[in-house]
Design an enzyme around this catalytic site. Sequence first.
Site, PDB file in Angstrom:
ATOM      1  N   GLU A 249       0.818  -1.212   0.000  1.00 31.74           N
ATOM      2  CA  GLU A 249       0.000   0.000   0.000  1.00 31.74           C
ATOM      3  C   GLU A 249       0.853   1.264   0.000  1.00 31.74           C
ATOM      4  O   GLU A 249       0.405   2.316  -0.447  1.00 31.74           O
ATOM      5  CB  GLU A 249      -0.924  -0.005   1.225  1.00 31.74           C
ATOM      6  CG  GLU A 249      -2.131   0.888   1.079  1.00 31.74           C
ATOM      7  CD  GLU A 249      -3.167   0.669   2.164  1.00 31.74           C
ATOM      8  OE1 GLU A 249      -4.227   1.279   2.075  1.00 31.74           O
ATOM      9  OE2 GLU A 249      -2.905  -0.118   3.109  1.00 31.74           O
ATOM     10  N   HIS A 275       9.787 -26.286   1.571  1.00 39.40           N
ATOM     11  CA  HIS A 275       9.329 -27.437   0.792  1.00 39.40           C
ATOM     12  C   HIS A 275       8.392 -27.019  -0.343  1.00 39.40           C
ATOM     13  O   HIS A 275       7.704 -27.870  -0.908  1.00 39.40           O
ATOM     14  CB  HIS A 275       8.646 -28.444   1.717  1.00 39.40           C
ATOM     15  CG  HIS A 275       9.560 -29.003   2.756  1.00 39.40           C
ATOM     16  ND1 HIS A 275      10.318 -30.130   2.553  1.00 39.40           N
ATOM     17  CD2 HIS A 275       9.879 -28.567   3.997  1.00 39.40           C
ATOM     18  CE1 HIS A 275      11.048 -30.382   3.637  1.00 39.40           C
ATOM     19  NE2 HIS A 275      10.798 -29.436   4.521  1.00 39.40           N
ATOM     20  N   LYS A 391     -13.003   1.875  -2.491  1.00 38.48           N
ATOM     21  CA  LYS A 391     -13.953   2.185  -1.421  1.00 38.48           C
ATOM     22  C   LYS A 391     -15.112   3.024  -1.943  1.00 38.48           C
ATOM     23  O   LYS A 391     -16.263   2.829  -1.571  1.00 38.48           O
ATOM     24  CB  LYS A 391     -13.236   2.926  -0.290  1.00 38.48           C
ATOM     25  CG  LYS A 391     -12.262   2.078   0.510  1.00 38.48           C
ATOM     26  CD  LYS A 391     -11.605   2.899   1.605  1.00 38.48           C
ATOM     27  CE  LYS A 391     -10.627   2.073   2.423  1.00 38.48           C
ATOM     28  NZ  LYS A 391      -9.967   2.882   3.480  1.00 38.48           N
TER      29      LYS A 391
END
Length: 399
Positions: A249, A275, A391
Amino acid sequence: MQYQHNFNPTISDEDVFNEIIDEKEHIGYYNLPFSDTSAYKEYARNVKQSNIVVIGIGGSTLGTYAIYKFLKHSRKLEKKLFFLETTDPIDIKSKIETIDLEDTLFIVISKSGTTVETVAIFKYINSLVKCDKNNTVVVTESDSKLQAFADTNEMQSFEIPKNVGGRFSVFSAVGLLPLAIVGINIDELLDGAKKIHDDFFAKKDFYKRILKKARFLVEYKYSFNINVVFSYSSRLEGFNKWYIQLWGESLGKVDINGTRQGLTPIGIIGPIDQHSFLQLIVEGRRDKTVTVIKVDNFDNDLKIPDVQLAGLEDLDYLNSIAFSDLINKQADATIESINNLKDIPCDVITIDGVCESAIAALMYEYELLTSLCAKFMYIDAYNQPGVEAGKIILKKKLQ
């Protein structure tokens, strides 16, 4: 004659440092390690509830979770800390079913005071239990709508300074209040951050190290655009999540010339991801830097028992080895295997142990590193227009 250009000269370390000094006057996170903690500790002493539920999202929760996750198994905490941060109905319901809501303090955190996810969850909680001044406290900006709600209902509130962004707010009331309530030593937290602050601004060895790292990451960003944090402790899983928000951000921006910038954060856990993701690091494209984070002292004496298993005698060399030694040797093996290749940039951070000052120092270091990278990239680390656009669209859809 007129002349225009769209390139920037390489900025010097001294110029970057001076810009940080100037920025320190109006960007609030730099000085949070010197905060007065007395109000948080006083409030914490009077909390009777056994469960503490933080309602928030992103910067309102990730830093607190990182510290709590790192420390909770090494501290005898009388209170339990929970986080409600997603609108996933299954997650909300499953968490609520494990909490005695009648024995819970709710901490509602939103810098703007109008965060959709936070308000939605808080509304749901209000349908299950009466939220009032006896079981609810608010953390927000002084003039937000959430603050007005707290005033109307005579609820205790704590302020998030306007010049402190959410992802940089862990050493404000956002993190210090809930952590103090559950019993974590917030003064030691700030001491850890303060040590990094003082070393940097006094231009000690840490200053040179972090500037060198920031410069390398930015100057080689087109070759090594992916920054992998390889944390060798499951307790650092929360730190990894916090780092991803901080990095993504803050650094995914358009610079002063209109050029898109960004460094892609990835957080993985050792030895689990040895792994899996390590294969991509070692034999995949050379587009990644690696930072390995080790814990010097796990404060734990768990050992592999001296047991023989039929057919597995060749592995008896494991007997009596402490698990803390095993995981650090696994980290060392990974570091050596990467360094042997000589074409993967890799650095190692070894934190002292599982304590407040250690995790706080690590987090404050990454906040400084983020600010320095932003200076080298000619971007604003503290806004988030890309997030804000989403938003605005969401609110329109819901309305």
